[in-house]
Design a protein around this motif. Structure first.
Motif, PDB file in Angstrom:
ATOM      1  N   LEU A   1      15.205  31.000  23.694  1.00 34.64           N
ATOM      2  CA  LEU A   1      14.683  30.864  22.887  1.00 34.64           C
ATOM      3  C   LEU A   1      13.552  30.023  22.529  1.00 34.64           C
ATOM      4  O   LEU A   1      12.930  29.515  21.516  1.00 34.64           O
ATOM      5  CB  LEU A   1      16.095  29.285  22.854  1.00 34.64           C
ATOM      6  CG  LEU A   1      17.107  29.474  21.889  1.00 34.64           C
ATOM      7  CD1 LEU A   1      18.395  30.741  22.481  1.00 34.64           C
ATOM      8  CD2 LEU A   1      18.026  28.083  21.677  1.00 34.64           C
ATOM      9  N   MET A   2      12.468  29.562  23.511  1.00 32.15           N
ATOM     10  CA  MET A   2      11.267  29.537  23.004  1.00 32.15           C
ATOM     11  C   MET A   2      10.919  30.474  23.512  1.00 32.15           C
ATOM     12  O   MET A   2       8.933  30.419  22.115  1.00 32.15           O
ATOM     13  CB  MET A   2      10.895  28.724  24.961  1.00 32.15           C
ATOM     14  CG  MET A   2      11.334  27.490  24.906  1.00 32.15           C
ATOM     15  SD  MET A   2      10.823  27.595  27.261  1.00 32.15           S
ATOM     16  CE  MET A   2       9.801  27.141  26.688  1.00 32.15           C
ATOM     17  N   ALA A   3      11.252  31.437  23.337  1.00 32.19           N
ATOM     18  CA  ALA A   3      10.208  32.798  22.919  1.00 32.19           C
ATOM     19  C   ALA A   3       9.956  33.427  21.582  1.00 32.19           C
ATOM     20  O   ALA A   3       9.844  33.675  20.412  1.00 32.19           O
ATOM     21  CB  ALA A   3      10.302  34.166  23.319  1.00 32.19           C
TER      22      ALA A   3
ATOM     23  N   GLY B   1      17.752  31.841   9.766  1.00 28.57           N
ATOM     24  CA  GLY B   1      18.329  32.662   8.245  1.00 28.57           C
ATOM     25  C   GLY B   1      18.602  34.494   8.679  1.00 28.57           C
ATOM     26  O   GLY B   1      18.352  34.704   7.973  1.00 28.57           O
ATOM     27  N   ALA B   2      18.583  34.515   9.666  1.00 26.03           N
ATOM     28  CA  ALA B   2      19.504  36.219  10.412  1.00 26.03           C
ATOM     29  C   ALA B   2      20.961  36.092  10.109  1.00 26.03           C
ATOM     30  O   ALA B   2      20.887  35.333  10.225  1.00 26.03           O
ATOM     31  CB  ALA B   2      18.857  36.458  12.074  1.00 26.03           C
ATOM     32  N   GLU B   3      20.732  37.368   9.995  1.00 24.64           N
ATOM     33  CA  GLU B   3      22.042  38.282  10.165  1.00 24.64           C
ATOM     34  C   GLU B   3      22.462  38.320  11.166  1.00 24.64           C
ATOM     35  O   GLU B   3      22.125  39.628  10.698  1.00 24.64           O
ATOM     36  CB  GLU B   3      22.829  38.767   7.868  1.00 24.64           C
ATOM     37  CG  GLU B   3      22.209  37.285   6.914  1.00 24.64           C
ATOM     38  CD  GLU B   3      21.994  38.307   6.050  1.00 24.64           C
ATOM     39  OE1 GLU B   3      22.826  38.986   6.095  1.00 24.64           O
ATOM     40  OE2 GLU B   3      21.722  37.927   4.618  1.00 24.64           O
ATOM     41  N   ILE B   4      23.236  37.828  11.574  1.00 24.49           N
ATOM     42  CA  ILE B   4      24.134  38.704  12.721  1.00 24.49           C
ATOM     43  C   ILE B   4      25.605  38.674  13.138  1.00 24.49           C
ATOM     44  O   ILE B   4      25.191  37.204  13.191  1.00 24.49           O
ATOM     45  CB  ILE B   4      22.896  38.265  14.209  1.00 24.49           C
ATOM     46  CG1 ILE B   4      21.590  38.329  14.005  1.00 24.49           C
ATOM     47  CG2 ILE B   4      24.017  38.578  15.479  1.00 24.49           C
ATOM     48  CD1 ILE B   4      21.183  37.771  15.170  1.00 24.49           C
TER      49      ILE B   4
ATOM     50  N   ASP C   1      22.741  31.816  18.027  1.00 21.44           N
ATOM     51  CA  ASP C   1      22.924  30.453  16.816  1.00 21.44           C
ATOM     52  C   ASP C   1      21.775  31.054  16.807  1.00 21.44           C
ATOM     53  O   ASP C   1      22.008  30.088  15.482  1.00 21.44           O
ATOM     54  CB  ASP C   1      23.767  29.667  17.898  1.00 21.44           C
ATOM     55  CG  ASP C   1      25.215  29.592  17.805  1.00 21.44           C
ATOM     56  OD1 ASP C   1      26.164  30.558  17.230  1.00 21.44           O
ATOM     57  OD2 ASP C   1      25.940  29.472  18.939  1.00 21.44           O
ATOM     58  N   MET C   2      20.515  30.462  17.836  1.00 17.70           N
ATOM     59  CA  MET C   2      18.891  29.853  17.120  1.00 17.70           C
ATOM     60  C   MET C   2      18.961  31.192  15.951  1.00 17.70           C
ATOM     61  O   MET C   2      17.941  30.337  15.282  1.00 17.70           O
ATOM     62  CB  MET C   2      18.498  30.310  17.822  1.00 17.70           C
ATOM     63  CG  MET C   2      16.648  30.004  17.702  1.00 17.70           C
ATOM     64  SD  MET C   2      16.170  29.341  18.979  1.00 17.70           S
ATOM     65  CE  MET C   2      14.300  28.995  17.942  1.00 17.70           C
TER      66      MET C   2
END
Ligand code: EPU
Length: 427
Positions: A28-30, A203-206, A197-198
């Motif tokens: 998540l940091m990356a 704004g990603a579509e997964i 989730d992050m």
């Protein structure tokens, strides 16, 4: 260098709070590298590895601030795209910057991590996946250089084995690719779901979260995110096992019981009592001494990708099985060299034989497990030595504890609050 001294044989009692998961915090940091701006991450554990990841991000031009468990990271002004050998050699998860840097800049140069104490740990799946997305990768002077001259393009990627950081790296590269990417045989670990989730919040579509098939429809741009790191299931499991080994009754709070299906099943079969709450466990077990006449059952385990038994709890479970009433076969299928703790446990009197990728553990009575000077060899092996030290009679002295500090927040303090006689001293 500091070491840990334990006087074993004291049951554990009280409440312990679980920290955020190291292996979720790192990806998540990356992921904050994907798009410029201030990102906010909550429940970030303060560990050697999370500090190393912050140094990697700083090297790339990010700035950050920490208030308690909340870390804010500003990735507006990236000044570089290189993760140097000095940082990658101390933490191989630094390779997680490859995916987001490729997604944002189309270029990254990252030192190839060497082998580590638990196995060769190649990153060929990551590199082949990037190549499917249109990236050219070359290896020069120990560094992987990855470059795409145009926007990455969606592709179907199949992993021979589910790879946790491989799935995370490809996810981060694919979210801004042109078209659709499908990852088949993806890792299903909860840490991957936390990253999904992050990315969705950005704004990603997964589609397909928590399944072995992830479908990513690339989007043109993302926004900075706010996300919370999930509780550390390996830290949770380590405390569950510690109570099994030392005896006592402990409530473990701020955890997710649903993330440990295989461990709780195996612990119950061994005779450890576990009650699950929504976000807590209460675990109890009698002390295993001649007076109590209580014995743990020996049970077999095989490490597997999630939801199977986690390799990151194999060493700790072995420390428990030392005290079993029969024979336990521990089969390690994920990493080829993850029995480094065996030689140390044998020095305490444990009866363990290694046969290829299996360890045969013949239980001994608790009074035959004796404290000894020990050497920590890797993160999870260190935790297993602490557990054995808590159950053993006499003094156990563990050196090279920097391994432990990579992944357990305040373990000595947490165990002391549970009544353990454990302290840290300067060597
Ligand atoms: N593999 C390959 N090629 C690759 C990638 C993986 O052959 O390109 C193989 C590995 O050698 C291994 C298997 O695939 O046999 C699975 O490895 P995976 O890639 O899933 O491991 P990882 O992503 O490098 C993460 C955790 C490890 C944990 C493993 C397995 C992080 C930062 N690290 O490593 O955590 O043991 O998944 O669950 O998420 C730890 O915390 O102590 C630790 C070692």
């Amino acid at each position: 260098m500091d070491k840990i001294i334990i006087h074993g044989g004291r049951p554990l009692a009280g409440t312990v709070a679980i920290s955020g998961a190291k292996n979720a915090a790192l990806p998540l940091m990356a992921a904050t590298l994907l798009t410029p701006g201030w990102h906010t991450l909550r429940n970030v554990p303060d560990l050697r590895d999370t500090r190393t990841m912050l140094r990697v991000l700083e090297t790339l031009g990010a700035t950050w601030e920490r208030q308690g468990a909340t870390v804010r990271i500003d990735t507006s002004g990236l000044t570089g795209a290189e993760a140097p050998y000095d940082l990658v050699k101390t933490m191989r998860a630094s390779v997680l910057v490859l995916g987001p840097l490729l997604g944002r800049c189309g270029y990254a140069r990252v030192s190839l991590p060497g082998g580590c104490a638990i196995g060769a740990r190649p990153i060929n799946y990551h590199l082949r996946g990037f190549e499917n997305l249109g990236v050219t990768t070359t290896l020069a002077r120990g560094y992987v250089e990855a470059r795409a001259d145009t926007r990455l393009r969606g592709a179907t990627i199949y992993f021979d084995k589910p790879s946790v950081t491989g799935t995370e790296n490809i996810l981060m590269a694919a979210v801004t690719a042109h078209g659709t990417t499908v990852i088949k045989n993806a890792a299903r670990e909860p840490e991957v779901g936390n990253l999904v989730d992050m990315l969705v919040a950005m704004g990603a579509e997964i589609k397909g979260k928590d399944s072995d098939r992830l479908t990513i429809h690339g989007v043109r741009s993302l926004v900075p995110a706010e996300a919370a790191i999930i509780p550390d299931r390996i830290e949770t499991g380590t405390y569950l096992i510690a109570v099994g080994a030392a005896g006592g009754e402990v409530t473990i709070t701020g955890c997710n019981p649903a993330h440990l299906p295989a461990l709780t099943e195996k612990l119950r079969s061994a005779g450890v009592r576990i009650d699950e709450g929504m976000d807590s466990f209460t675990v109890s077990c009698p002390v295993h001494d001649a007076a109590s006449g209580c014995h743990l059952q020996s049970v077999d385990i095989t490490t597997l990708p999630y939801p199977g038994f986690p390799t990151d709890l194999q060493a700790q479970f072995m420390a428990l099985m030392i005290l079993g009433s029969g024979v336990s076969i521990i089969h390690e299928t994920i990493f080829e060299n993850r029995f480094m703790h065996v030689a140390e446990l044998q020095r305490m009197g444990a009866d363990i034989t290694i046969d290829g990728s299996s360890a045969i553990v013949r239980g001994i009575p608790a009074e035959r497990l004796c404290g000894a000077p020990l050497m920590a060899t890797d993160l999870r092996a260190s935790a297993s030595l602490v557990i054995a030290g808590l159950a053993a009679s006499g003094e156990t002295e563990i050196s090279r504890i920097y391994h432990l500090e990579r992944g357990y927040e305040q373990m000595v303090e947490k165990l002391r609050r549970l009544g353990a006689d454990i302290r840290r001293v300067k060597e």
